[in-house]
Design a protein around this motif. Structure first.
Motif, PDB file in Angstrom:
ATOM      1  N   SER A 173       1.391  11.171  51.556  1.00  0.00           N
ATOM      2  CA  SER A 173       0.708  11.841  50.447  1.00  0.00           C
ATOM      3  C   SER A 173      -0.348  12.827  50.908  1.00  0.00           C
ATOM      4  CB  SER A 173       0.070  10.803  49.518  1.00  0.00           C
ATOM      5  OG  SER A 173      -0.936  10.060  50.197  1.00  0.00           O
ATOM      6  N   ARG A 174      -0.931  12.596  52.112  1.00  0.00           N
ATOM      7  CA  ARG A 174      -2.046  13.445  52.545  1.00  0.00           C
ATOM      8  C   ARG A 174      -1.906  13.997  53.965  1.00  0.00           C
ATOM      9  NH1 ARG A 174      -4.634  10.116  48.801  1.00  0.00           N
ATOM     10  NH2 ARG A 174      -6.330  11.162  47.651  1.00  0.00           N
ATOM     11  N   LEU A 198       7.331  13.292  49.135  1.00  0.00           N
ATOM     12  CA  LEU A 198       8.117  13.885  48.062  1.00  0.00           C
ATOM     13  C   LEU A 198       7.427  13.688  46.715  1.00  0.00           C
ATOM     14  CD1 LEU A 198      10.812  15.355  47.581  1.00  0.00           C
ATOM     15  CD2 LEU A 198      11.841  13.118  47.157  1.00  0.00           C
ATOM     16  N   GLU A 199       6.901  12.493  46.490  1.00  0.00           N
ATOM     17  CA  GLU A 199       6.214  12.195  45.236  1.00  0.00           C
ATOM     18  C   GLU A 199       4.969  13.059  45.058  1.00  0.00           C
ATOM     19  OE1 GLU A 199       4.180   8.324  42.985  1.00  0.00           O
ATOM     20  OE2 GLU A 199       5.341   8.066  44.830  1.00  0.00           O
ATOM     21  N   ALA A 200       4.322  13.402  46.173  1.00  0.00           N
ATOM     22  CA  ALA A 200       3.115  14.226  46.126  1.00  0.00           C
ATOM     23  C   ALA A 200       3.425  15.721  46.089  1.00  0.00           C
ATOM     24  CB  ALA A 200       2.225  13.916  47.326  1.00  0.00           C
ATOM     25  N   GLY A 201       4.710  16.062  46.015  1.00  0.00           N
ATOM     26  CA  GLY A 201       5.093  17.468  45.977  1.00  0.00           C
ATOM     27  C   GLY A 201       5.042  18.142  47.326  1.00  0.00           C
ATOM     28  N   ARG A 202       5.156  17.355  48.380  1.00  0.00           N
ATOM     29  CA  ARG A 202       5.111  17.898  49.734  1.00  0.00           C
ATOM     30  C   ARG A 202       6.496  17.781  50.362  1.00  0.00           C
ATOM     31  NH1 ARG A 202       1.350  15.246  53.194  1.00  0.00           N
ATOM     32  NH2 ARG A 202       0.360  17.202  53.793  1.00  0.00           N
TER      33      ARG A 202
END
Length: 285
Positions: free
Chosen positions: A194-195, A222-226
């Motif tokens: 996520s980060r 993927l969930e974080a749009g990365r």
């Protein structure tokens, strides 16, 4: 696959000439980066699991030491394995890291963070041991925010850090600084996805758990749009490892292996690095 090397002052000591010679030989051999660890303080009775840590082990500040190494080298990247980010104020840390990166001409590229495992170390620094994960998340966010901010300033309001219209220059070279996340837990895998820009698990994990954590890191990205495919995957390895073992790690998705000399003798350490470089056809540009 990329290959880096670690230098641990708890094992090798703090002699500056020895540290520089080790780093220069690693650079000559073609290793991508030099990693250094951190503990701010130790104390009698501190332990990793059931293994007690001698309290007089000489842990130098890794960022200070890496800046020292950077001044005596020209190519090798600088890495931490790891900086205990809950124990650092991110506003100060942003300045320190950007300074090293600028003065080393963009070589502070493998900044890796972890939470720390010693409750007494957290207590000495005024940090609630149970808050380490939340503090780490905020600290990573603050670093990225300060490095992306302009002259108009940036503001942040969190559980642990709050500020209005701060400006922090210089920024790291290029488009920010990569932040890798270490840890042997699923929480660390989620944080990496996520980060983080990379995941560096350690510990005695089963192959099944390692695969599950890597999948979790990628799913979290993927969930974080990365982009999950952009997440680097670093693992520890032995300096005597074979090309076959490296190929097996690559099949698991590993993109970087960090090894360390095992001998206490400087000449033998250089021989170990040279043999590894020859075995894997490393070559400094």
């Amino acid at each position: 696959m990329k290959f880096a090397i670690s230098y641990g002052t708890p094992a090798f000591g703090t002699d500056p000439d020895r540290m520089i010679a080790y780093a220069q030989h690693a650079e000559k051999c073609g290793f991508e980066a030099l990693y250094m660890p951190e503990h701010v303080v130790l104390y009698p009775g501190a332990a990793f699991g059931e293994m007690e840590i001698p309290p007089d082990l000489p842990y130098v500040d890794p960022l200070e030491a890496l800046s020292f190494v950077a001044a005596a080298t020209s190519r090798i990247l600088l890495g931490t394995g790891v900086v205990l980010i809950p124990y650092q104020h991110p506003v100060v840390l942003a300045k320190r890291l950007a300074t090293i990166d600028v003065l080393s001409k963009g070589r502070m590229r493998l900044f890796t963070v972890g939470l720390g495992t010693l409750p007494g170390e957290a207590a000495a620094l005024g940090v609630d041991f149970r808050s380490r994960g939340r503090r780490a998340d905020e600290a990573i966010d603050v670093l990225r925010l300060l490095w992306s901010g302009g002259a108009e300033g940036v503001s942040y309001e969190g559980e642990f850090f709050n500020f209005d219209n701060l400006v922090s220059f210089p920024h790291p070279v290029g488009d920010g600084m990569p932040i890798h996340v270490a840890g042997s837990s699923r929480a660390a895998a989620r944080r990496a996805g996520s980060r983080g820009d990379g995941f560096f698990p350690g510990g005695m994990l089963s192959p099944e758990e390692r695969a599950a954590q890597l999948a979790l890191a990628r799913a979290s990205a993927l969930e974080a749009g990365r982009d999950p495919d952009a997440l680097e995957y670093t693992r520890w390895g032995g300096i005597t490892m074979s090309p076959e073992r490296a190929a097996a790690l690559a099949e698991e998705g590993v993109t970087r292996v960090v090894v360390g000399a095992t001998s206490d003798d400087p000449a033998e350490q250089e021989d170990q690095m040279s043999a590894f470089a020859e075995r894997f056809s490393l070559a400094a540009p």
